[in-house]
Design an enzyme around this catalytic site. Sequence first.
Site, mmCIF file in Angstrom:
data_model
loop_
_atom_site.group_PDB
_atom_site.id
_atom_site.type_symbol
_atom_site.label_atom_id
_atom_site.label_comp_id
_atom_site.label_asym_id
_atom_site.label_seq_id
_atom_site.Cartn_x
_atom_site.Cartn_y
_atom_site.Cartn_z
ATOM 1 N N LYS A 1 0.856 -1.203 0.000
ATOM 2 C CA LYS A 1 0.000 0.000 0.000
ATOM 3 C C LYS A 1 0.878 1.234 0.000
ATOM 4 C CE LYS A 1 0.696 1.105 4.645
ATOM 5 N NZ LYS A 1 1.516 2.199 5.140
ATOM 6 N N ASP B 1 -3.008 -1.508 10.343
ATOM 7 C CA ASP B 1 -3.206 -1.526 8.888
ATOM 8 C C ASP B 1 -3.804 -2.847 8.380
ATOM 9 O OD1 ASP B 1 -2.182 0.996 8.554
ATOM 10 O OD2 ASP B 1 -0.168 0.320 8.003
#
Length: 299
Positions: free
Chosen positions: A17, A153
Site C-alpha cells: 500500500k 493496517d
Amino acid sequence: MRRGELGDAFELSCPAKLNLLLQIQARRSDGYHELETLMVPVAIFDTLEFRSRSEERISLRCRWAAGLPARDAAPMLPEGPANLAWRAAERLREAAGVSAGAALQLTKRIPAAAGLGGASSDAAGVLLAANRAWGLHWPQARLAELAAELGSDVPFFLRRRPAIARGRGERLEELRLPRMHFVIVKPAEGLSTAEVYGRLSLSPMRSRRGAVALAADLAQGDAPRAARTMNNDLEPPARELSGAVEKTLEALQGTGMVARMSGSGTACFAWCRTAKEARRAARRLRAMRAGEVHAAASL
Ligand code: C5P
C-alpha cells in the site's frame, strides 16, 4: 484466491500500500495516535501459500523472492511468532477453536521496514486464506475485528481497495478512485514504525485539506490540486531518524507530479501521469542506484 494445482492449498497475492496522505490528529491514552489517512493498494505482491493440515501447529517458511535487487542488504525474515503472518494464523485458530493447523509459505517482494504494509498485508492474507481453508465462514466484520488486534493496517488489507482510514487506522471508508501510477523507491535503510511515531512532535491543530478533499480531487481528476494536498505528518520525524528519506525524496523530486514518503517510511514514491512515465522514471532511478525501485499501479 486460486485453488487447484496446489491440491488443498490456497495461493494468494498480498499487495503493498501507499499512504497518499497521512495526518496525525492526536496522541491517545492507549499509546496509539488518532489519524486520518488515504491509502491505496499497489501492485507489488508477496505470495502466500496456505496449506491446511490436521496437526494442530502453524509452521511458516518465509523467503525473499529470487532476483530482487539489493538482496544482500535485505533483512532476515522471521519464521515464527515474530512474524505477524504466523501470529494471524495462531490467533484465528484460537479464536475460532480450530482443531487443525497450517503450513504457510511466504515469498516476499514487498520491502520490509518501508511503510508499504508488507507484514500487515501478509497477515490479512493469512486471515482470508484460513477463513476459507478451515471452512470458518466468518463474515468480513468479524475478521476485521481480529485483524485490528493484530495491527492498525491489517483491516485495510482484508478489503484491498482504496480507502480513507481513521481512528488507529482500522475504521475504513472505501473509495472509488481512478487507477494511478507510481514509482516507488525503498532505500537500503529501513525504519521502525514505533520509533517514528515516538519522534513525532504534534503541532497545534490547524485546519488543512484532508483525506476527503484529496479523494474528491482525485475523483475529479484535479491532479495539481491533489498533488498539493498529498502530505505525510510522519515525514519530519522519519527525516530526523534517517538521512535516507531526504536523499530518496530528492532523487524522486521532478520524476512525477509530487514525491512523498509512505507510512512511517523509509519508502518514498512519486505520482506519475502514466505507466510509461513511471517505468521511465524507474529506469532512471535504478541507474542512479537510488535504492530498490518499483514502478507500480494502484489496484
Ligand atoms: O498497529 P501497529 O502494530 O502496526 O503499530 C505499530 C506502532 O506504531 C505502534 O506500536 C505505535 O507505536 C505506532 N502507531 C501509533 N498510532 C497508530 C498506529 C501505529 O502510534 N495509529
